[in-house]
Design a protein around this motif. Sequence first.
Motif, mmCIF file in Angstrom:
data_model
loop_
_atom_site.group_PDB
_atom_site.id
_atom_site.type_symbol
_atom_site.label_atom_id
_atom_site.label_comp_id
_atom_site.label_asym_id
_atom_site.label_seq_id
_atom_site.Cartn_x
_atom_site.Cartn_y
_atom_site.Cartn_z
ATOM 1 N N UNK A 25 0.802 -0.847 0.041
ATOM 2 C CA UNK A 25 0.118 0.106 -0.256
ATOM 3 C C UNK A 25 0.644 1.643 -0.289
ATOM 4 N N UNK A 26 1.634 1.265 0.651
ATOM 5 C CA UNK A 26 2.733 2.121 0.982
ATOM 6 C C UNK A 26 3.570 2.278 -0.580
ATOM 7 N N UNK A 27 4.330 1.193 -1.538
ATOM 8 C CA UNK A 27 4.460 1.658 -2.980
ATOM 9 C C UNK A 27 3.458 1.601 -3.948
ATOM 10 N N UNK A 28 2.213 1.314 -3.693
ATOM 11 C CA UNK A 28 1.480 1.125 -4.636
ATOM 12 C C UNK A 28 1.002 3.661 -5.071
ATOM 13 N N UNK A 29 1.434 4.090 -3.822
ATOM 14 C CA UNK A 29 1.040 6.021 -3.643
ATOM 15 C C UNK A 29 1.827 7.280 -4.575
ATOM 16 N N UNK A 30 2.826 5.818 -4.683
ATOM 17 C CA UNK A 30 4.125 6.858 -5.218
ATOM 18 C C UNK A 30 4.259 6.102 -6.633
ATOM 19 N N UNK A 31 4.797 7.267 -6.979
ATOM 20 C CA UNK A 31 4.491 7.335 -8.530
ATOM 21 C C UNK A 31 4.792 6.132 -9.454
ATOM 22 N N UNK B 65 4.098 3.219 -8.172
ATOM 23 C CA UNK B 65 5.608 1.859 -6.973
ATOM 24 C C UNK B 65 4.989 1.039 -7.343
ATOM 25 N N UNK B 66 3.817 0.486 -7.685
ATOM 26 C CA UNK B 66 3.489 -0.798 -7.157
ATOM 27 C C UNK B 66 4.035 -2.106 -8.836
ATOM 28 N N UNK B 67 5.080 -1.346 -9.382
ATOM 29 C CA UNK B 67 5.329 -1.506 -9.909
ATOM 30 C C UNK B 67 7.203 -2.244 -9.778
ATOM 31 N N UNK B 68 7.583 -1.579 -8.606
ATOM 32 C CA UNK B 68 8.614 -1.688 -8.212
ATOM 33 C C UNK B 68 9.542 -2.968 -8.031
ATOM 34 N N UNK B 69 8.524 -3.546 -7.809
ATOM 35 C CA UNK B 69 8.995 -5.035 -7.558
ATOM 36 C C UNK B 69 8.958 -5.984 -9.295
#
Length: 419
Positions: A184-190, A192-196
């Motif tokens: 949820x923290x990653x998803x808030x960043x631009x 971020x949900x594709x970081x992994x």
Amino acid sequence: MNRIKNLTVNKRRSQRKAVFLLLIFEFLSLSLALIYNIESIKATDFITYLALLVSTLLSTMLLGRISKSDGILLMIVNMLFSIGVALIYRLDPALGKRQLQYYLAGLVLFFITYFILKAYPSWHKLSKFYVGISVVLFVITLVFGSYLGGAKNWIFIGSISIQPSEFIKVPLAFFIASFYTHYNEYAKKPFGKYYMNLIIYVFIGFLFLQKDLGTALIFFGTMILSQFVYNKDRKLILVNMVAMVLGSIVAYFLFSHVRIRVATWRDPWSDIDVTGYQITQALFAMASGGLFGSGIGLGRPDFIPVAESDFIFSAICEEMGIFMGIAVVLLFMILVYRAIKISLIQKDKFYSILAFVIGILFALQTFIILGGVLKLIPLTGVTLPFISQGGSSMLAGFILLGCLQYCGEEIKYGDEIND
């Protein structure tokens, strides 16, 4: 109160019976291998043999005292190891003795891993550390690595050989667990949900440079299955599956050894004396063993090149029978089942995800090597966990097993990440 006491007593009795049966199994399997090689073995082989039995007993007893988690995990692995080392000892006593030494070192790492996880409460916060250590290992392999079997994934230090990609599976599992714990923290960043996705694609890029496509397939599969369970974005999963297929096609045209393996998988009989020799001998061995096997020392698994590593399952089926081969598959299924069960009952989100990822890693690696040996898919250079000869695979496997053992504990911290 009496009912709880009786359940505890019955549980302890069951554990003692399981340990006793395991010791009998190890004693019989290794005794057969030693008897077959009685003329060539030395006194040190018997010492190592006794060390195995003693270490199995002590490790199981110690685990029962220090851990309230699943005590079956270590016993499953001990049985898998016993089956493998019996065949390795029969093929080459020197390799068998070395495998016993790897096992003892693996047990030490198993307990060290367990206590390290127990000592530090914030493993879910170290995602950058997991990425960094993985990249360092990849770079070291590219700079100092040597080619073996078409892939540049081995580092030789004198007589010692290390396969870093086996150990990278450990930070990979921790990274995925950390990412979805804080999703949820990653998803808030631009983006971020594709970081992994981005990080694992970088890992796979390194593996492509090393031409280690078997490990790349494991990484791809682990990422996709983790997304299937923990990510609601089904389009992303579809994109990754398409990317995996396209990557396989690109690898086919880029690397000659991949084309040879695909051609051998499609029709090994057309070049049975050269490229198809290994797989055809493995198929002949499994067919000749029948349901009950020819008996240890009565088959010819030595006709199979690298039988102690890549094709040890074929050797098991030839001399111990198809029923033993089925038993090996069932043991791996139980191991993966216990990992998923731990994931389901663990209340701490990080360790729940970590248990699932470790189970998937074991499952994928087992499926890929067994699929190659049985000619269901093209052969890759991965090992059969805890059975194939090799130190890197054995040690990395025990580290993951130690992590899985701790994941089954009742975690009393980290509640802030469970919401």
